[in-house]
Design a protein around this motif. Structure first.
Motif, PDB file in Angstrom:
ATOM      1  N   MET A 154     -13.173  38.447-112.410  1.00 21.59           N
ATOM      2  CA  MET A 154     -14.488  38.071-112.896  1.00 21.59           C
ATOM      3  C   MET A 154     -15.319  39.269-113.336  1.00 21.59           C
ATOM      4  N   ASN A 155     -14.892  40.457-112.953  1.00 17.65           N
ATOM      5  CA  ASN A 155     -15.718  41.624-113.244  1.00 17.65           C
ATOM      6  C   ASN A 155     -15.461  42.254-114.605  1.00 17.65           C
ATOM      7  N   HIS A 156     -14.642  41.576-115.421  1.00 16.79           N
ATOM      8  CA  HIS A 156     -14.392  42.106-116.768  1.00 16.79           C
ATOM      9  C   HIS A 156     -15.190  41.293-117.781  1.00 16.79           C
ATOM     10  N   PRO A 157     -15.366  41.848-119.002  1.00 16.64           N
ATOM     11  CA  PRO A 157     -16.055  41.047-120.032  1.00 16.64           C
ATOM     12  C   PRO A 157     -15.361  39.701-120.208  1.00 16.64           C
ATOM     13  N   VAL A 158     -16.163  38.674-120.354  1.00 16.58           N
ATOM     14  CA  VAL A 158     -15.600  37.335-120.392  1.00 16.58           C
ATOM     15  C   VAL A 158     -14.766  37.109-121.652  1.00 16.58           C
ATOM     16  N   LYS A 159     -15.079  37.879-122.710  1.00 15.11           N
ATOM     17  CA  LYS A 159     -14.339  37.668-123.961  1.00 15.11           C
ATOM     18  C   LYS A 159     -12.856  38.041-123.832  1.00 15.11           C
ATOM     19  N   TRP A 160     -12.548  38.928-122.914  1.00 13.29           N
ATOM     20  CA  TRP A 160     -11.135  39.281-122.726  1.00 13.29           C
ATOM     21  C   TRP A 160     -10.363  38.083-122.182  1.00 13.29           C
ATOM     22  N   LEU A 161     -10.980  37.450-121.213  1.00 11.73           N
ATOM     23  CA  LEU A 161     -10.318  36.299-120.607  1.00 11.73           C
ATOM     24  C   LEU A 161     -10.194  35.157-121.625  1.00 11.73           C
ATOM     25  N   VAL A 162     -11.256  34.964-122.413  1.00  9.98           N
ATOM     26  CA  VAL A 162     -11.216  33.914-123.436  1.00  9.98           C
ATOM     27  C   VAL A 162     -10.068  34.181-124.413  1.00  9.98           C
ATOM     28  N   LYS A 163      -9.927  35.431-124.797  1.00  9.38           N
ATOM     29  CA  LYS A 163      -8.851  35.794-125.713  1.00  9.38           C
ATOM     30  C   LYS A 163      -7.489  35.460-125.081  1.00  9.38           C
ATOM     31  N   TYR A 164      -7.380  35.795-123.826  1.00 12.80           N
ATOM     32  CA  TYR A 164      -6.137  35.519-123.104  1.00 12.80           C
ATOM     33  C   TYR A 164      -5.848  34.016-123.066  1.00 12.80           C
ATOM     34  N   LEU A 165      -6.874  33.243-122.724  1.00 14.88           N
ATOM     35  CA  LEU A 165      -6.696  31.796-122.624  1.00 14.88           C
ATOM     36  C   LEU A 165      -6.354  31.192-123.985  1.00 14.88           C
ATOM     37  N   ARG A 166      -6.972  31.745-125.039  1.00  9.03           N
ATOM     38  CA  ARG A 166      -6.685  31.243-126.385  1.00  9.03           C
ATOM     39  C   ARG A 166      -5.245  31.492-126.763  1.00  9.03           C
ATOM     40  N   SER A 167      -4.758  32.670-126.423  1.00  4.73           N
ATOM     41  CA  SER A 167      -3.386  32.914-126.841  1.00  4.73           C
ATOM     42  C   SER A 167      -2.418  32.116-125.970  1.00  4.73           C
ATOM     43  N   THR A 168      -2.850  31.749-124.768  1.00  2.00           N
ATOM     44  CA  THR A 168      -2.044  30.829-123.959  1.00  2.00           C
ATOM     45  C   THR A 168      -2.008  29.448-124.628  1.00  2.00           C
ATOM     46  N   HIS A 169      -3.158  29.006-125.115  1.00  2.00           N
ATOM     47  CA  HIS A 169      -3.200  27.719-125.823  1.00  2.00           C
ATOM     48  C   HIS A 169      -2.204  27.697-126.973  1.00  2.00           C
ATOM     49  N   SER A 170      -2.215  28.769-127.785  1.00  2.00           N
ATOM     50  CA  SER A 170      -1.315  28.701-128.940  1.00  2.00           C
ATOM     51  C   SER A 170       0.145  28.729-128.508  1.00  2.00           C
ATOM     52  N   CYS A 171       0.413  29.368-127.388  1.00  2.00           N
ATOM     53  CA  CYS A 171       1.776  29.339-126.871  1.00  2.00           C
ATOM     54  C   CYS A 171       2.198  27.901-126.529  1.00  2.00           C
ATOM     55  N   TYR A 172       1.286  27.153-125.937  1.00  5.76           N
ATOM     56  CA  TYR A 172       1.598  25.749-125.631  1.00  5.76           C
ATOM     57  C   TYR A 172       1.794  24.934-126.897  1.00  5.76           C
ATOM     58  N   VAL A 173       0.811  25.058-127.794  1.00  7.03           N
ATOM     59  CA  VAL A 173       0.781  24.190-128.968  1.00  7.03           C
ATOM     60  C   VAL A 173       1.902  24.536-129.950  1.00  7.03           C
ATOM     61  N   ASP A 174       2.153  25.835-130.133  1.00  4.35           N
ATOM     62  CA  ASP A 174       3.143  26.237-131.133  1.00  4.35           C
ATOM     63  C   ASP A 174       4.565  26.237-130.588  1.00  4.35           C
ATOM     64  N   TYR A 175       4.700  26.417-129.285  1.00  8.32           N
ATOM     65  CA  TYR A 175       6.054  26.590-128.785  1.00  8.32           C
ATOM     66  C   TYR A 175       6.485  25.534-127.776  1.00  8.32           C
ATOM     67  N   TYR A 176       5.871  25.559-126.605  1.00  6.99           N
ATOM     68  CA  TYR A 176       6.313  24.689-125.508  1.00  6.99           C
ATOM     69  C   TYR A 176       6.381  23.209-125.890  1.00  6.99           C
ATOM     70  N   ILE A 177       5.226  22.715-126.377  1.00  2.09           N
ATOM     71  CA  ILE A 177       5.123  21.277-126.606  1.00  2.09           C
ATOM     72  C   ILE A 177       6.090  20.779-127.691  1.00  2.09           C
ATOM     73  N   PRO A 178       6.101  21.433-128.878  1.00  7.07           N
ATOM     74  CA  PRO A 178       7.053  20.956-129.882  1.00  7.07           C
ATOM     75  C   PRO A 178       8.504  21.068-129.429  1.00  7.07           C
ATOM     76  N   ARG A 179       8.795  22.082-128.632  1.00 10.50           N
ATOM     77  CA  ARG A 179      10.145  22.275-128.160  1.00 10.50           C
ATOM     78  C   ARG A 179      10.587  21.133-127.253  1.00 10.50           C
ATOM     79  N   ILE A 180       9.719  20.799-126.303  1.00 11.30           N
ATOM     80  CA  ILE A 180      10.046  19.696-125.403  1.00 11.30           C
ATOM     81  C   ILE A 180      10.149  18.392-126.194  1.00 11.30           C
ATOM     82  N   GLU A 181       9.240  18.224-127.140  1.00 13.38           N
ATOM     83  CA  GLU A 181       9.280  17.013-127.961  1.00 13.38           C
ATOM     84  C   GLU A 181      10.625  16.913-128.697  1.00 13.38           C
ATOM     85  N   ASN A 182      11.038  18.020-129.314  1.00 12.43           N
ATOM     86  CA  ASN A 182      12.317  18.033-130.023  1.00 12.43           C
ATOM     87  C   ASN A 182      13.484  17.692-129.126  1.00 12.43           C
TER      88      ASN A 182
END
Ligand SMILES: [Fe+2]
Ligand SMILES: [Fe+2]
Lengths: 191, 244
Positions: B70-98
């Motif tokens: 919690m002691n770091h700028p919040v934008k770093w964490l947001v960036k991290y969470l965003r790139s986690t989202h794209s990992c789900y949307v672009d990779y994990y989910i379509p892969r399982i669907e396929n």
């Protein structure tokens, strides 16, 4: 069959209890936490049967509140950082206790959960009543609708649904629907 | 393993390959040679302590991440969470669907069970997408603007107006559980379905669903126990600094 949560700040004591409990029969799930906030959070989500709580931890809520968060049959065992007299109650353990003493006390508490849950655990099959409720749930009916159709209270419907979810390990309505179709309780065309 | 700044990055990954996910989400390129954690972070413009706190939590899981993260700028964490989202949307989910689509083509069961699973999973994708869309389009931008405006002499007028009627608590109350359905899917596959002819795919789908489930669990912990408490603090500071 008990779920245990160890709430202890000391890394050494926490690890020690984890390794002891990992090898104790009847412990189905084990979690450990050190920070008061983590403890509160885990308590709510995990709902342990036994909470091992170090008495030196300042919790953000009163003892009464703590007990009310725990489920009805759950119990708290306090971990004390001081030695205990020989005749201390079984609801207290001390960091000075020997391995045998600790095992004895903890096994005693864990064994209290063994018989209760075993009966439940073996009857995984849904009762005819539960199958009927499941059918209505899968067809998308609300608790209220089911209650009025079957002439029972909403409360009864909810308690049946809890049992269904526990027996099947399926929580969501769409999951229950899939189960119902797979098991011929409803047909694909019904939905 | 004791993780420290002078450890080689390649040693870190070798001793716990699950940490690769963290590197990927921070967009740290491979080809570390013998570089230390400290050097790699410096080259990539990533704060060393932010990195260490993240990997330590993922590796040890023995402390509450809020305490340190919690002691770091919040934008770093947001960036991290965003790139986690794209990992789900672009990779994990379509892969399982396929993979479920593939299983469906092998499935000759009378009940067309795999068709049913596919329908279930696609329903899940819809729910999942709207969960992520809400965070990406509404929640994260709000958080970033909050942090930005807090640093200003005077906040932007439109933002100041928005925050009068809004708090991140509203979001927390509605933050939906995106693991529940996935756990159901897993349990149905595991307990109630006879595997179709190709066992290897079937096992793999299960493994990937377990993985995604664990990953989502960590993601939710970061959102609910680090991000949101941190934003609550920022909101408080904001109200103190700009009492209106
Ligand atoms: Fe998210
Ligand atoms: Fe989320």
């Amino acid at each position: 069959m008990a779920k245990v949560l160890i709430a202890e700040t000391s890394y050494l004591v926490r690890k020690g209890l984890v390794s002891l409990l990992e090898h104790t029969d009847g412990v189905t799930e084990l979690k450990a936490a050190g920070h008061p906030e983590t403890i509160m959070l885990t308590l709510k989500e995990y709902s342990p049967d036994i909470l091992l709580l170090n008495s030196a931890i300042t919790m953000p809520v009163t003892n009464e509140k703590l007990t009310s968060i725990l489920h009805e049959n759950a119990r708290i065992i306090y971990i004390l950082n001081t030695p205990l007299p020989a005749e201390s109650p079984s609801s207290q353990i001390s960091v000075f206790d020997t391995k045998n003493k600790l095992s004895e006390k903890l096994s005693f508490h864990i064994s209290q959960y063994a018989t209760q849950d075993n009966d439940k655990g073996e009857t995984e099959e849904l009762t005819p009543r539960e199958r009927l409720i499941l059918k209505h749930v899968a067809l998308g009916r609300t608790n209220k609708e089911i209650a009025s159709e079957l002439f029972i209270s909403t409360h009864t419907v909810i308690s049946h649904r809890k049992n269904i979810t526990r027996k099947l390990d399926i929580k969501t309505v769409s999951g229950l629907t899939v189960y119902a179709i797979l098991n011929g309780i409803i047909k694909m065309e019904d939905i | 393993m004791h993780i420290h700044p002078n450890m080689k990055m390649s040693d870190l990954v070798q001793s716990d390959f699950e940490l690769l996910a963290v590197l990927q989400r921070l967009k740290i390129p491979f080809g570390f040679k013998d570089k230390t954690i400290q050097t790699v972070c410096k080259e990539q413009g990533i704060d060393l302590h932010f990195f260490l706190n993240l990997v330590k939590w993922f590796h040890e899981r023995d402390f509450f991440p809020g305490e340190t993260l919690m002691n770091h700028p919040v934008k770093w964490l947001v960036k991290y969470l965003r790139s986690t989202h794209s990992c789900y949307v672009d990779y994990y989910i379509p892969r399982i669907e396929n993979e479920i689509v593939q299983m469906e083509s092998f499935d000759h069961s009378a009940g067309h069970n795999m068709q049913l699973m596919l329908k279930f999973f696609r329903e899940y994708i819809t729910e999942f997408s709207s969960h992520i869309q809400l965070e990406e389009e509404k929640i994260f931008p709000y958080i970033l603007r909050l942090e930005e405006n807090l640093a200003k002499e005077a906040p932007d007028q439109d933002f100041w107006e928005k925050i009068q009627g809004y708090t991140i608590k509203d979001f927390l109350d509605e933050h939906s559980d995106i693991e529940e359905k996935l756990v159901d899917l897993r349990n149905i596959l595991l307990k109630y379905l006879a595997p179709p002819s190709d066992n290897c795919i079937f096992t793999n789908v299960l493994v990937e669903i377990f993985r995604l489930g664990n990953d989502l669990n960590d993601h939710t912990i970061l959102e609910e126990n680090v991000l949101i408490p941190q934003v609550l603090k920022l909101e408080e500071e904001f109200k103190k600094k700009f009492p209106g």
